[in-house]
Design a protein around this motif. Structure first.
Motif, PDB file in Angstrom:
ATOM      1  N   ASN A 144      25.328  44.080  46.490  1.00 43.56           N
ATOM      2  CA  ASN A 144      24.915  43.751  44.552  1.00 43.56           C
ATOM      3  C   ASN A 144      26.546  43.696  44.273  1.00 43.56           C
ATOM      4  OD1 ASN A 144      23.236  42.586  42.973  1.00 43.56           O
ATOM      5  ND2 ASN A 144      22.520  44.496  42.318  1.00 43.56           N
ATOM      6  N   ASN A 145      26.776  44.789  44.319  1.00 48.08           N
ATOM      7  CA  ASN A 145      27.531  45.420  43.832  1.00 48.08           C
ATOM      8  C   ASN A 145      29.325  44.332  44.441  1.00 48.08           C
ATOM      9  OD1 ASN A 145      30.782  46.707  42.661  1.00 48.08           O
ATOM     10  ND2 ASN A 145      29.447  48.010  42.414  1.00 48.08           N
ATOM     11  N   LEU A 146      29.781  43.962  43.036  1.00 54.58           N
ATOM     12  CA  LEU A 146      30.777  42.910  43.783  1.00 54.58           C
ATOM     13  C   LEU A 146      32.186  43.125  44.071  1.00 54.58           C
ATOM     14  CD1 LEU A 146      31.335  40.271  40.175  1.00 54.58           C
ATOM     15  CD2 LEU A 146      29.946  40.408  42.653  1.00 54.58           C
ATOM     16  N   ILE A 147      33.092  44.205  43.797  1.00 49.81           N
ATOM     17  CA  ILE A 147      33.666  45.691  44.650  1.00 49.81           C
ATOM     18  C   ILE A 147      33.312  45.440  46.415  1.00 49.81           C
ATOM     19  CG2 ILE A 147      35.295  47.057  44.711  1.00 49.81           C
ATOM     20  CD1 ILE A 147      35.973  46.696  42.088  1.00 49.81           C
ATOM     21  N   LYS A 148      32.486  45.339  46.518  1.00 48.94           N
ATOM     22  CA  LYS A 148      31.353  46.099  47.511  1.00 48.94           C
ATOM     23  C   LYS A 148      31.655  45.146  48.301  1.00 48.94           C
ATOM     24  CE  LYS A 148      28.983  50.025  46.618  1.00 48.94           C
ATOM     25  NZ  LYS A 148      27.510  50.765  46.979  1.00 48.94           N
ATOM     26  N   LYS A 149      31.064  43.812  47.658  1.00 49.14           N
ATOM     27  CA  LYS A 149      31.164  42.195  48.614  1.00 49.14           C
ATOM     28  C   LYS A 149      32.370  42.489  49.116  1.00 49.14           C
ATOM     29  CE  LYS A 149      27.733  39.566  46.474  1.00 49.14           C
ATOM     30  NZ  LYS A 149      26.885  38.775  47.319  1.00 49.14           N
ATOM     31  N   PHE A 150      33.622  42.690  47.955  1.00 52.32           N
ATOM     32  CA  PHE A 150      34.656  42.772  48.742  1.00 52.32           C
ATOM     33  C   PHE A 150      35.332  43.256  49.274  1.00 52.32           C
ATOM     34  CE2 PHE A 150      38.946  41.768  47.871  1.00 52.32           C
ATOM     35  CZ  PHE A 150      38.876  39.817  47.943  1.00 52.32           C
ATOM     36  N   ILE A 151      35.083  43.953  49.036  1.00 48.04           N
ATOM     37  CA  ILE A 151      35.218  45.219  50.361  1.00 48.04           C
ATOM     38  C   ILE A 151      34.885  44.983  52.246  1.00 48.04           C
ATOM     39  CG2 ILE A 151      35.093  47.478  51.387  1.00 48.04           C
ATOM     40  CD1 ILE A 151      34.662  48.812  48.401  1.00 48.04           C
ATOM     41  N   GLY A 152      33.747  44.228  51.628  1.00 48.00           N
ATOM     42  CA  GLY A 152      33.337  43.346  52.916  1.00 48.00           C
ATOM     43  C   GLY A 152      34.154  42.541  53.958  1.00 48.00           C
ATOM     44  N   LEU A 153      34.479  42.003  52.542  1.00 45.94           N
ATOM     45  CA  LEU A 153      35.424  40.472  53.070  1.00 45.94           C
ATOM     46  C   LEU A 153      37.068  40.817  53.356  1.00 45.94           C
ATOM     47  CD1 LEU A 153      35.235  37.691  52.278  1.00 45.94           C
ATOM     48  CD2 LEU A 153      37.691  38.084  51.203  1.00 45.94           C
ATOM     49  N   ASN A 154      37.100  42.260  53.014  1.00 40.25           N
ATOM     50  CA  ASN A 154      38.452  42.984  53.545  1.00 40.25           C
ATOM     51  C   ASN A 154      38.628  42.996  55.286  1.00 40.25           C
ATOM     52  OD1 ASN A 154      40.540  42.730  51.919  1.00 40.25           O
ATOM     53  ND2 ASN A 154      39.612  44.147  50.712  1.00 40.25           N
ATOM     54  N   ILE A 155      37.012  43.572  55.117  1.00 42.59           N
ATOM     55  CA  ILE A 155      36.372  44.521  56.440  1.00 42.59           C
ATOM     56  C   ILE A 155      36.513  43.038  57.583  1.00 42.59           C
ATOM     57  CG2 ILE A 155      34.865  44.650  58.113  1.00 42.59           C
ATOM     58  CD1 ILE A 155      34.167  47.003  56.130  1.00 42.59           C
ATOM     59  N   MET A 156      35.980  42.106  57.296  1.00 43.05           N
ATOM     60  CA  MET A 156      36.580  41.003  58.189  1.00 43.05           C
ATOM     61  C   MET A 156      37.652  40.612  58.090  1.00 43.05           C
ATOM     62  SD  MET A 156      33.611  38.304  56.315  1.00 43.05           S
ATOM     63  CE  MET A 156      34.171  36.917  57.387  1.00 43.05           C
ATOM     64  N   GLU A 157      38.190  40.113  57.437  1.00 51.01           N
ATOM     65  CA  GLU A 157      40.012  40.425  57.558  1.00 51.01           C
ATOM     66  C   GLU A 157      40.686  40.846  58.550  1.00 51.01           C
ATOM     67  OE1 GLU A 157      41.507  40.535  53.718  1.00 51.01           O
ATOM     68  OE2 GLU A 157      41.215  38.292  53.015  1.00 51.01           O
ATOM     69  N   THR A 158      40.426  42.567  58.620  1.00 52.73           N
ATOM     70  CA  THR A 158      40.879  42.985  59.433  1.00 52.73           C
ATOM     71  C   THR A 158      40.474  43.365  61.241  1.00 52.73           C
ATOM     72  OG1 THR A 158      40.782  45.131  57.846  1.00 52.73           O
ATOM     73  CG2 THR A 158      40.756  45.798  59.306  1.00 52.73           C
ATOM     74  N   ALA A 159      39.311  42.735  60.862  1.00 48.72           N
ATOM     75  CA  ALA A 159      38.503  41.916  62.216  1.00 48.72           C
ATOM     76  C   ALA A 159      39.352  41.319  62.763  1.00 48.72           C
ATOM     77  CB  ALA A 159      37.236  41.896  62.197  1.00 48.72           C
ATOM     78  N   VAL A 160      39.678  40.496  61.769  1.00 50.23           N
ATOM     79  CA  VAL A 160      40.433  38.581  62.332  1.00 50.23           C
ATOM     80  C   VAL A 160      41.789  39.250  62.752  1.00 50.23           C
ATOM     81  CG1 VAL A 160      40.876  36.721  61.814  1.00 50.23           C
ATOM     82  CG2 VAL A 160      38.434  37.298  61.113  1.00 50.23           C
ATOM     83  N   PHE A 161      42.094  40.214  61.904  1.00 57.15           N
ATOM     84  CA  PHE A 161      43.690  40.722  62.183  1.00 57.15           C
ATOM     85  C   PHE A 161      43.707  41.376  64.178  1.00 57.15           C
ATOM     86  CE2 PHE A 161      44.929  40.285  57.378  1.00 57.15           C
ATOM     87  CZ  PHE A 161      44.839  39.199  57.243  1.00 57.15           C
TER      88      PHE A 161
END
Lengths: 494, 117
Positions: free
Chosen positions: B29-46
């Motif tokens: 629900n928290n926008l920062i947490k949402k964005f950390i999720g996105l960073n985790i996805m980025e790391t996964a693809v990298f």
């Protein structure tokens, strides 16, 4: 100058121009607009030369740094890349339109950065359509997406920032999908050059190739705002400044579609998979998009919100044409990418001019505006007729071709869906035109409003004229993309 | 099945990471947490793409007198350097948007923001 040097120039010039804009613009930002316009005029001239060249000799390439593919980065200009023409045209006209608009709607210290972002966005799109390298495609896609998110938020209002954040989250996830698919293709083929991948993919394993095209399709579908993945679009496109809406709606969503065409070029050429199942899904999603986009648009009060939903319908038309995978369908889709950009820019810029003069954006408030701003409303009406697809306007031709494509592919039911969607679209555009001309104004001061200033009126009228001209001279773009479509579909054994 | 998974442990790990990230983006629900999720996805693809280029016992591909094959594939690493630059710019833009949203609305919880609209 050799064509390959021009091909590099068409990316480098707006890129360097964008970087220099904050410097040239100075603190007041007054010089930034004219500078950006000059940059885009030079770029347009180069794009025109490139298109003449491709019409004469067919597709050609440039190798960056003199490294030949598959090792170096290849820029390739083919018939689909000719969409640079519409990118340059809309870019130039939107910048001209922005002169007055930015002065009024944006904080002065942001003006020079606004033009910087606009030029970066256009650079990203031009690069996206001319590159022949799949990772380069990703980089340009990110340039245009990031500048797009920032452009939505540029006005600094609360709603704009929230819309931009929503757009950013969805856009970033879709970009990751595309990057993942690029990694898969690299793992399968050991190459990043599109033509080379197409050759090497022929003997590849089926399952990862299928995963790659699925990830590509989902990624590009978000960028193109196809129906179930469209939720970011209405807010972002309606809240952005009007010239930005014109570019986002006319061009940025189309990059998702052009990206799909690029991937189809690779996969059709490789013949590694039977894509008919995917095509069926696309045709259905296209048909649903047409109807749902039009359905939501009917209930919108806000004029820009309505136009944003209508973009979803039109993306549906293009996807349907692509998914039909028949000669007429794909030609219609390719030309609709071009024509819809013209039409939607006419509508958004026209709406922007009205909002600029009146400050109202709801249809009820705008009743009677046709009497005080006759030229702008006339242009919007031409755009409306065009987007419904009435002859002899630009919209008719593409929709006719897509309908023919449905019949050609042996699925005439989709032609029915198409006509049904067009009827829906007709309903809400007729409502808009009716409000403008035939209803008594709610606010009497509407009748006192002046016609839009010349720097706004000129782009709107040029675009409206093009909507008509492209309907009458429609054979030119159709015959232009025909060889490219024939080449694309040839491996299907037509 | 297990053996196949074991051989491709690196790929499996990136898929798991990707799903964790996507879960955060969708449910938090928290926008920062949402964005950390996105960073985790980025790391996964990298991580997935960098793992593609690994060659068992490979050396850094630098030419010279003492260079001896096999080499690891440098291209995925070069790609991911570019990818990281993109990810950093996305993060910077998103965080600045979140700051502005907080200044305007006094909250970065998605549900409270939705109520304000």
């Amino acid at each position: 100058m050799p064509a390959s040097a021009l091909l590099v120039g068409v990316i480098i010039i707006p890129l360097v121009g964008a970087v220099l804009t904050p410097v040239v613009g100075g603190r007041s930002g007054r010089a930034a607009g004219p500078w950006a316009l000059a940059v885009m005029l030079v770029t347009s001239a180069i794009a025109l030369m490139l298109i003449v060249h491709v019409a004469n000799v067919g597709p050609f390439s440039a190798y960056l740094g003199g490294w030949e593919p598959p090792y170096g980065i290849e820029l390739r200009f083919d018939e689909f890349s000719a969409s640079t023409s519409v990118i340059c045209l809309l870019g130039t006209l939107s910048i001209l339109f922005s002169f007055k608009y930015a002065e009024k709607e944006l904080p002065p210290e942001r003006i020079r950065y606004y033009y910087t972002l606009l030029l970066l966005n256009l650079t990203g799109m031009i690069g996206f359509v001319v590159t022949g390298d799949i990772f380069n495609l990703f980089v340009f896609m990110e340039i245009l997406s990031l500048s797009g998110y920032a452009l939505v938020a540029v006005s600094g209002e609360r709603t704009a920032e929230m819309a931009a954040f929503k757009y950013l989250i969805m856009g970033a996830v879709s970009s990751l999908m595309v990057l993942f698919a690029i990694g898969l293709l690299y793992a399968l083929t050991g190459s990043l050059n599109m033509a080379d991948i197409s050759v090497r993919l022929a003997g590849a394993e089926k399952a990862p190739a299928m995963l790659a095209i699925a990830a590509f399709t989902v990624g590009f579908m978000v960028k193109a705002a196809l129906f179930p993945l469209h939720i970011w679009l209405p807010d972002a496109h309606a809240i952005a400044p009007s010239p930005v809406s014109a570019i986002l709606s006319g061009l940025v969503v189309k990059t998702g579609l052009l990206g799909m065409i690029r991937i189809y070029q690779i996969y059709y050429g490789a013949k590694v998979l039977d894509l008919s199942a995917l095509n069926t899904v696309l045709v259905w999603l296209g048909a649903i998009s047409i109807v749902m986009g039009a359905f939501f648009a009917i209930f919108q009060e806000d004029i820009k919100m309505m136009l944003a939903y209508s973009t979803i319908s039109n993306v549906g038309y293009i996807i349907m044409g692509l998914g039909l995978a028949s000669q007429y369908g794909v030609i219609g889709a390719a030309v609709h990418i071009f024509n819809h950009a013209l039409i939607k820019a006419t509508l958004f810029l026209g709406a922007g001019a009205i909002i600029y003069r009146t400050g109202y954006r709801n249809l009820t408030d705008l009743r009677g505006i046709g009497r005080s701003m006759p030229l702008t409303t006339a242009a919007i009406s031409i755009g409306a007729i065009s987007i419904v697809g009435m002859p002899p306007t630009a919209g008719f031709l593409c929709k006719w071709y897509i309908a023919l494509g449905a019949v050609e592919a042996g699925q005439p039911l989709f032609a029915v869906a198409l006509v049904f969607g067009a009827l829906f679209i007709f309903v809400y555009y007729i409502r808009m035109v009716n409000t403008f001309y035939f209803q008594e104004p709610v606010h009497p001061e509407i009748l006192e409003v002046e016609e839009a200033p010349l720097s706004m009126l000129f782009p709107v009228l040029i675009l409206a004229a093009l909507c008509l001209i492209m309907g009458i001279l429609g054979r030119i773009p159709l015959s232009f993309v025909e060889p490219a479509v024939t080449r694309l579909l040839a491996p299907l054994g037509g | 099945m297990i053996a196949l998974l074991w051989i491709n442990l690196d790929y499996a790990a990136s898929v798991v990471l990707f799903c964790i990230g996507l879960y955060c983006v969708v449910t938090k629900n928290n926008l920062i947490k949402k964005f950390i999720g996105l960073n985790i996805m980025e790391t996964a693809v990298f991580a997935f793409i960098v793992a593609l280029g690994v060659v068992e016992g490979g050396d850094a591909p630098i030419m010279g007198a003492d260079a001896n094959a096999p080499f690891t594939n440098p291209i995925p690493q070069a790609l991911i350097l570019t990818g990281i630059v993109v990810a950093v710019s996305t993060t910077a833009l998103a965080l600045s948007l979140i700051i502005r949203i907080y200044q305007h609305c006094g909250t970065i919880e998605a549900d409270e923001l939705r109520e304000m609209e």
